[in-house]
Design an enzyme around this catalytic site. Structure first.
Site, PDB file in Angstrom:
ATOM      1  N   CYS A  99       0.799  -1.224   0.000  1.00 26.09           N
ATOM      2  CA  CYS A  99       0.000   0.000   0.000  1.00 26.09           C
ATOM      3  C   CYS A  99       0.833   1.275   0.000  1.00 26.09           C
ATOM      4  CB  CYS A  99      -0.939   0.000   1.194  1.00 26.09           C
ATOM      5  SG  CYS A  99      -1.985  -1.474   1.276  1.00 26.09           S
ATOM      6  N   HIS A 392      -9.122   2.759  -2.398  1.00 24.33           N
ATOM      7  CA  HIS A 392      -7.689   2.480  -2.246  1.00 24.33           C
ATOM      8  C   HIS A 392      -7.160   1.580  -3.361  1.00 24.33           C
ATOM      9  CE1 HIS A 392      -3.860   1.489  -0.584  1.00 24.33           C
ATOM     10  NE2 HIS A 392      -4.221   0.376   0.025  1.00 24.33           N
ATOM     11  N   CYS A 422       0.251   2.703   6.380  1.00 21.07           N
ATOM     12  CA  CYS A 422       0.677   1.347   6.717  1.00 21.07           C
ATOM     13  C   CYS A 422       0.685   0.544   5.418  1.00 21.07           C
ATOM     14  CB  CYS A 422      -0.297   0.713   7.711  1.00 21.07           C
ATOM     15  SG  CYS A 422      -1.983   0.548   7.068  1.00 21.07           S
TER      16      CYS A 422
END
EC number: 2.3.1.16
Length: 436
Positions: A99, A392, A422
């Site tokens: 991510c 996302h 994160c």
């Protein structure tokens, strides 16, 4: 505090972020259904170059990321160069840090600028959760390899006869950590229980995210940084993120059942970020190169930090680890920030990180620091909403956050902003940005 580490070239130039752009973000299997990540990447880079009016040959490097890899296009960066009319000699390579992938892409281009090997580059990422590399079972994969080596039809039939019906079923991409078998949602549940984060708190944060994102769109704050896209059959434009629930109420969130711990959990689909398709990119240059081209940068990269922690417990605490390091390298404290933007993978993860940033005990006993990083002022936190609302696309989120934060800093008259995320594998990333 340790000595700050300025991000400058050998000539003393700052690292300028000249412009940034993204596609609208689309929920899985909606507006971008059937559009692979490589095409989303071409869309955004092509439009970014067109809007910037920078000569294509001025870009000397493109670093791009994709988390859900497509076997037919393993180097998405090079495909984007070849598919957007950029100079064929442009250096291009791909990166992946889950991510935090586009954070890594930005850092790599910045390091090339500091080393003096380039004066301008593009960094970004794209992902599609609608076009996935659906695989085959290990048994079928092994047989297919052996069949290629078989010399006779009889040998081939013998090999296929070993397969069971279940071996022929497609295998979707893994959603669990390879090393632990844990899903990120499982870790979010663990963190909610460990740090006493209630379902009500998680739903409230998710509701806040959607309300603020909807308001940002309504006030026209995102129009400049989000392009309008056209996808086959090219009849209707897609111009705004389609996950934002601006009319939802807190009562709506309470209706959903837990998604991971079905009996005792608090993490739901509504207080987590959804699977999403999209792409985002930024142009970076040395400050002097931007001046040569008559460009006015959005802002500057002041510092960055990457961290890694254990994957069995609290795997999503990357921001609580990387934020103090990025601030230290920038020579700043939490109080110096105008904006603080954190990737909302899950409301539980976000709230746990916010709690620990202000914890003296965590700072001393876990980070080995004399004092807490600092409480995050709600007036500075995710002021335009976050990933729970926008969605996302894994590799694109960092570039979205950077562009969005710099635009908001400029609207507020400048200052410092920190963006942090994160990432799977216990990874964390943070960057300090500056706008004038």
């Amino acid at each position: 505090m340790r000595q700050a580490l300025p991000l400058v070239t050998r000539q003393g130039d700052r690292i300028a972020i000249v412009s940034g752009l993204r596609t609208p973000f689309a929920r899985q299997a909606t507006a971008f259904h059937g559009i692979p990540a490589v095409d989303l990447g071409k869309m955004v880079v092509g439009e970014l170059l067109a809007r910037s009016e920078i000569p294509a040959d001025a870009i000397e490097q493109l670093v791009f990321g994709q988390v859900v890899q497509m076997p037919e296009a393993p180097n998405i960066a090079r495909e984007i160069v070849l598919g957007t009319g950029m100079n064929v000699h442009t250096d291009a390579y791909s990166v992946s840090r889950a991510c935090a992938t586009s954070f890594q892409a930005v850092a790599n281009v910045a390091e090339s600028l500091m080393a003096g090997t380039i004066r301008a580059g593009i960094a970004g990422g794209a992902d599609s959760s609608s076009v996935l590399p659906i695989g085959v079972s290990k048994a079928l994969a092994r047989v297919l390899v052996d069949v290629n080596k078989a010399r006779t039809t009889r040998q081939r039939l013998t090999l296929f006869s070993r397969l069971r019906l279940r071996d022929l079923l497609p295998v979707p991409p893994a959603v669990a950590e390879y090393s632990t078998g844990l899903r990120m949602g499982d870790t979010a549940e663990q963190m909610a229980k460990t740090y006493g984060i209630t379902r009500e708190q998680q739903d409230a944060l998710a509701h806040r995210s959607h309300q603020r994102a909807a308001q940002a769109w309504a006030e026209g704050k995102l129009a400049e940084e989000v392009m309008t896209t056209y996808v086959p059959p090219y009849k209707n434009p897609f111009a705004e993120d389609n996950n934002i629930r601006g009319t939802s109420t807190l009562a709506d969130y309470a209706k959903l059942r837990p998604a991971f711990d079905r009996k005792h959990g608090s993490v739901t689909a509504a207080n987590s970020t959804p699977l999403t398709d999209g792409a985002a990119a930024v142009i970076l240059m040395t400050e002097s190169r931007a001046k040569e081209l008559g460009l006015h940068p959005l802002g500057y990269l002041r510092s960055y930090a990457f961290t890694a922690i254990d994957v069995w417990q609290d795997m999503l605490l990357g921001p609580a680890w990387s934020t103090p390091l990025a601030l230290e390298r920038a020579g700043l404290t939490m109080a110096d920030l105008t904006l603080f933007d954190m990737h909302e993978a899950f409301a539980a993860q976000t709230l746990a990180n916010l709690q620990l940033l202000g914890s003296e005990r965590f700072a001393r006993e876990v980070l080995g620091r004399a004092q807490a990083t600092g409480e995050v002022d709600d007036a500075k936190f995710n002021v335009l909403g976050g990933s729970i609302a926008y969605g996302h696309p894994f590799a694109a989120t960092g570039a979205r956050m950077i562009t969005q934060t710099l635009h908001e800093l400029r609207r507020r008259g400048g200052g410092f902003g920190l963006v942090t995320a994160c990432a799977a594998g216990g990874l964390g990333a943070a960057m300090v940005l500056e706008a004038e």
